[in-house]
Scaffold this motif. Structure first.
Motif, PDB file in Angstrom:
ATOM      1  N   PRO A 239       0.812  -1.226   0.000  1.00 41.67           N
ATOM      2  CA  PRO A 239       0.000   0.000   0.000  1.00 41.67           C
ATOM      3  C   PRO A 239       0.845   1.277   0.000  1.00 41.67           C
ATOM      4  O   PRO A 239       0.427   2.292  -0.569  1.00 41.67           O
ATOM      5  CB  PRO A 239      -0.840  -0.127   1.274  1.00 41.67           C
TER       6      PRO A 239
ATOM      7  N   GLY B 225       0.142  10.085   2.054  1.00 42.64           N
ATOM      8  CA  GLY B 225      -0.493   8.771   1.930  1.00 42.64           C
ATOM      9  C   GLY B 225      -1.865   8.806   1.297  1.00 42.64           C
ATOM     10  O   GLY B 225      -2.495   7.769   1.144  1.00 42.64           O
TER      11      GLY B 225
ATOM     12  N   SER C 156      -4.628   8.429   6.318  1.00 34.59           N
ATOM     13  CA  SER C 156      -3.467   7.551   6.347  1.00 34.59           C
ATOM     14  C   SER C 156      -2.279   8.273   6.941  1.00 34.59           C
ATOM     15  O   SER C 156      -2.137   9.487   6.843  1.00 34.59           O
ATOM     16  CB  SER C 156      -3.137   7.105   4.929  1.00 34.59           C
ATOM     17  N   ASN C 157      -1.411   7.500   7.580  1.00 34.37           N
ATOM     18  CA  ASN C 157      -0.195   8.094   8.121  1.00 34.37           C
ATOM     19  C   ASN C 157       1.039   7.527   7.454  1.00 34.37           C
ATOM     20  O   ASN C 157       2.117   7.523   8.025  1.00 34.37           O
ATOM     21  CB  ASN C 157      -0.129   7.831   9.622  1.00 34.37           C
ATOM     22  N   VAL C 158       0.867   7.013   6.262  1.00 29.32           N
ATOM     23  CA  VAL C 158       1.999   6.444   5.552  1.00 29.32           C
ATOM     24  C   VAL C 158       3.057   7.514   5.340  1.00 29.32           C
ATOM     25  O   VAL C 158       2.742   8.634   4.934  1.00 29.32           O
ATOM     26  CB  VAL C 158       1.563   5.894   4.184  1.00 29.32           C
TER      27      VAL C 158
END
Lengths: 565, 565
Positions: free
Chosen positions: A100, A151, A161-163
């Motif tokens: 992802p 993200g 999201s914290n990607v």
């Protein structure tokens, strides 16, 4: 057959027994219709950057391997894939954090229709674009954050999201998108721009384009006709050969299927077929005359096998607008030209200011590690998924492939390879223009970034295609240790699409050698012989193909029944 | 959604934020019809041998990843691919010594129809076979040399190659073949056995099977009908979905195309459809009734998605003989079952004593590095090549893929993995037979080597399929850290197809856990609930599918017009 390499220019003679053994075994046991480049094939055993080395240590300047995008044997990509191979390489039925992460990073590069110019003074074609991950939004004067990856790739929703991806600092997409939303494109404001929010990872560009056909079939069940560009090649599967005029009208081809309509490829050099809107209307009409309905239009954003053709400014926009109004899905095939190669933008379609419904990617995506991708809208992914059939691709999205893909994006961005491609490409183009001014056979020079073509002709007045001369030039350049290829429906375009690490020094080497071949080797005698050969190959191979393309064009635009060719 | 792993059996509770983030991003942005295994997906981050490890370090016994053939993260394969990635990874248009080396090595494993038994006392089905590269011809009492690889795979010509491969000592093919020629098969002596002398390297099993369709179309231009096995899956391209009943009669499928004929899959457990000759005749007749002609029959040598079905002894031989007499090409799909997995022979088709015209290979071939292959006869390759269309596959035959492929063959042979698969597979099968004798839901246990299936039924008397129970067993085994999958057209077969390094210790672990689940967890109450669920899913999903298959069977064998289902 393997009696000796062409060593005239560099004093190499004879071949090793390993070479002879390998060549004999290959010819005996490997697919007979696979090809080896050059009259005397090269046995390449090592690569570094934009150089290749044969088994005798001879160095070649590689001007054509666009798969090895960030350089042959790039240490960072190789190390990334290798580490993953030593850790885990399994399929996407297990969750893995990198899939992802990569998915959203790749998607974040796509959702801009703008031609993000790298020249700060040239904002004419930009609409606040956010496409250039190698340069960041900031360099274009935009107000995008240069902070960590958010993200999210959606324009409509706030990110949940914290990607983060420490190695890359792409633009913060939502802010860019807001900026873009405040500056809507001037034309066709009523047609919503698709957001590419869903990714599929597959194994090859062919798998990506074949998947596009499946999605189209699911989303447009009644509209089974497909339009494609003349000279296009979209892949080697059974279904893709049918939508690749390069193949079905090329050597050994069995002709056009009734549900496939060929849009005549623009030829800016000769001033032919430059009207995108007319092309769209003709394709729609041809499908209707054949009793069908167009479901999709597939097109490379810059044509590769079609002969390194840069579409006229506005061409694709007009064509897209016209077809989108008719409900036709628009597929941008970026397998050859994507990932910053075009210089001006990260994706070829962005140089045309269009927003495809589906984007397919391949070759450069993993620097040679097998990987490819398809991005599409949430709506199309939903239509494809709705019936409930699983899509599983054993190697697509596997962990080592993702590791390679991540490393490629990281290197492109960190090393500013998109900007580099723009700069070196313009340098080469300038040099090629000088050659064009000097030599009669150099008919046209063109391209974007490091995706360039030199169209070889009999003479500037007639602009007649000269495939034999192009081929001869390729072989003479190879003798000088510079690797080029020929392509186009008439095989008369020398292609330049090197690893993006190709620099000014390499550009000078390429231009210098080409200049010398044209100046010293292409004598009047040689040209006379080549022209005889041109007559032969035109009569036997390319002339009939040319007539086929012209007949298609004539029928398409005259509104005649689009008979099967 | 990611609220907690099923940790009942091992005390794991909760998930990491990395897990939640990855799962949310994946569901947001990655193809919605791609699947994640298990009700609560696993985030797997490391593999070793036949074990997988999640992000919290929990170890799982992998009983299903047949791609990681010689073990997850096998150091030798990873090192081989990695070294090549650091040296050169380019396409097959350049000569490279390893491509023809690998080509001839792989071809050398194919040209035997024999079931090469590893039990010296069991020679009944052997005809002096030379198929077992892990065991050498010598162990079966043959007189083949154990010397260096001769480099030739042709039976007719003497070798002119000096290719050697120090790491592997396969049988000397010409001598084996002479031996075989002196012992012709007893049946159909007038039909020549095809020699598989030409290889194509591609990127995935799907690409290999799609290429098979292209070769068939070129070689049998008038014979456009295709026969396939019920329950079969041959790949995800547009063309392959059409020849995959698993897909076109599965969830979301759009039905059978008129040119595709489905041979009812043998069901030895229930005694159905065991006659290969009758099946062949019915398929030929069905094609004729539909106004067409069969060009080819595609079949996995041991059926995988079809439910881990071992074809009855002689079945494929009779079917091949009948179809070959009618000019039909025979394709053995070895994507799932090849490379020694079947134990008794290196290739599944060899266990049936047949000689296909085309063999396709995939999954295990590169231990996860994307690679696949198609082998065929010189005649078919010539028919495919004759029109002059080049076949080019960007990643197929690229140097790193070949390096991975070579390492896989080397490890299989050096570590005796084929023999190992036979030994461990028989151990597992013995254990499964004990479970079958004890538990009502264990209807059938079957398989070859490490390609095994457990058919779960409502009860032994009715033999009714029990997909809900199979799925429940899979989930309960997962909770005990043992990974299985379910498959078959009615999804009621537990599959066992682990990396071949799966040993007796792992077999005991698998059998022990399965025994405990059946003994302790499958209580009368649970079974009652499961049976209610069985009724529901049978009524909604599997019952209609079952009727579809039965209707196909009825029409095929009754000679009724084979209406589109």
């Amino acid at each position: 057959m393997a009696s000796g390499k062409d060593g005239a220019a560099a004093g190499v003679s004879g071949v090793s027994s390993a070479y002879s053994t390998a060549l004999a075994a290959r010819r005996r046991s490997y697919g007979p219709n696979t090809s080896l480049s050059y009259e005397q094939p090269l046995m390449i055993v090592r690569g570094h950057g934009t150089y290749l080395y044969d088994d005798q240590g001879v160095q070649y300047l590689d001007c054509i391997n666009n798969v090895s995008h960030v350089g042959h044997a790039n240490a960072e990509v190789a190390a990334s894939a290798s580490a993953q191979l030593h850790t885990l390489n399994t399929n996407s039925r297990y969750l893995h954090p990198d899939l992802p992460l990569y998915t959203e990073l790749l998607l974040s590069t796509l959702n801009s229709t703008s031609d993000k110019s790298l020249h700060s003074g040239n904002k004419g074609s930009s609409a606040g674009g956010c496409s250039d991950i190698s340069d960041g939004c900031g360099s274009g004067g935009g107000n995008c954050s240069r902070g960590g990856y958010s993200g999210s790739n959606t324009r409509r929703s706030s990110s949940s999201s914290n990607v983060t991806f420490p190695g890359i600092q792409p633009q913060s997409q939502p802010q860019c998108q807001q900026q873009q939303q405040s500056q809507p494109p001037s034309s066709s404001p009523t047609i919503s721009q698709p957001n590419l929010e869903v990714l599929y990872l597959v194994c090859s560009g062919s798998e990506a384009n074949d998947l596009a056909l499946r999605i189209i079939a699911a989303a447009r069940p009644g509209a089974t006709h497909i339009a494609v560009m003349g000279g296009a090649y979209h892949g080697h599967t059974s279904a893709l050969i049918q939508v690749s005029p390069y193949k079905f009208w090329g050597q050994g081809g069995t002709g056009r299927q009734p549900h496939v309509h060929v849009v005549p490829c623009p030829d800016p050099y000769r001033g032919d077929n430059l009207d995108g809107r007319a092309a769209a209307r003709a394709a729609l009409a041809a499908a209707a005359r054949a009793g069908g309905q167009l479901g999709a239009f597939l097109c490379e954003s810059v044509l590769s096998c079609g002969g390194q053709v840069v579409l006229p400014q506005g061409y694709l926009k007009e064509l897209y607008d016209e077809l989108r109004s008719a409900g036709v899905l628009l597929v941008a095939d970026e397998v050859q030209c994507g990932f910053g190669r075009c210089g001006r933008a990260f994706w070829g379609f962005q140089t045309q200011g269009v927003a495809p419904d589906i984007v397919t990617m391949g070759k450069p995506i993993g620097n040679g590690y097998p990987l490819a991708a398809l991005a599409t809208t949430r709506e199309l992914a939903a239509a494809f998924s709705a019936p409930g059939m699983e899509y599983f691709n054993t190697y697509g999205g596997s962990t080592a492939a993702v590791a390679a893909g991540l490393a490629v994006l990281r290197v492109i961005q960190r090393d500013g390879l998109q900007h580099h491609a723009q700069r070196v490409g313009e340098f080469i183009l300038s040099g090629l223009r000088r050659l064009r001014a000097t030599y009669e056979v150099v008919g046209d020079v063109r391209g974007l970034g490091l995706f360039l073509g030199i169209e070889i002709v009999r003479d500037k007045a007639s602009k007649r295609h000269a495939p034999a001369t192009a081929r001869w030039l390729k072989e003479r350049m190879k003798a000088r240790r510079v690797l080029l290829s020929t392509d186009g429906p008439y095989d008369n375009v020398l292609k330049i699409k090197p690893p993006l690490v190709f620099g000014i020094r390499e550009a000078e080497m390429l231009l210098g050698q080409l200049s010398e071949v044209l100046e010293r080797e292409l004598t009047a005698d040689v040209l006379h012989q080549l022209n005889q050969r041109e007559d032969e190959v035109w009569a036997s191979v390319y002339g009939p193909r040319y007539l086929q393309y012209r007949e298609n064009e004539r029928m398409l635009y005259s509104g005649l029944p689009h008979a099967r060719l």
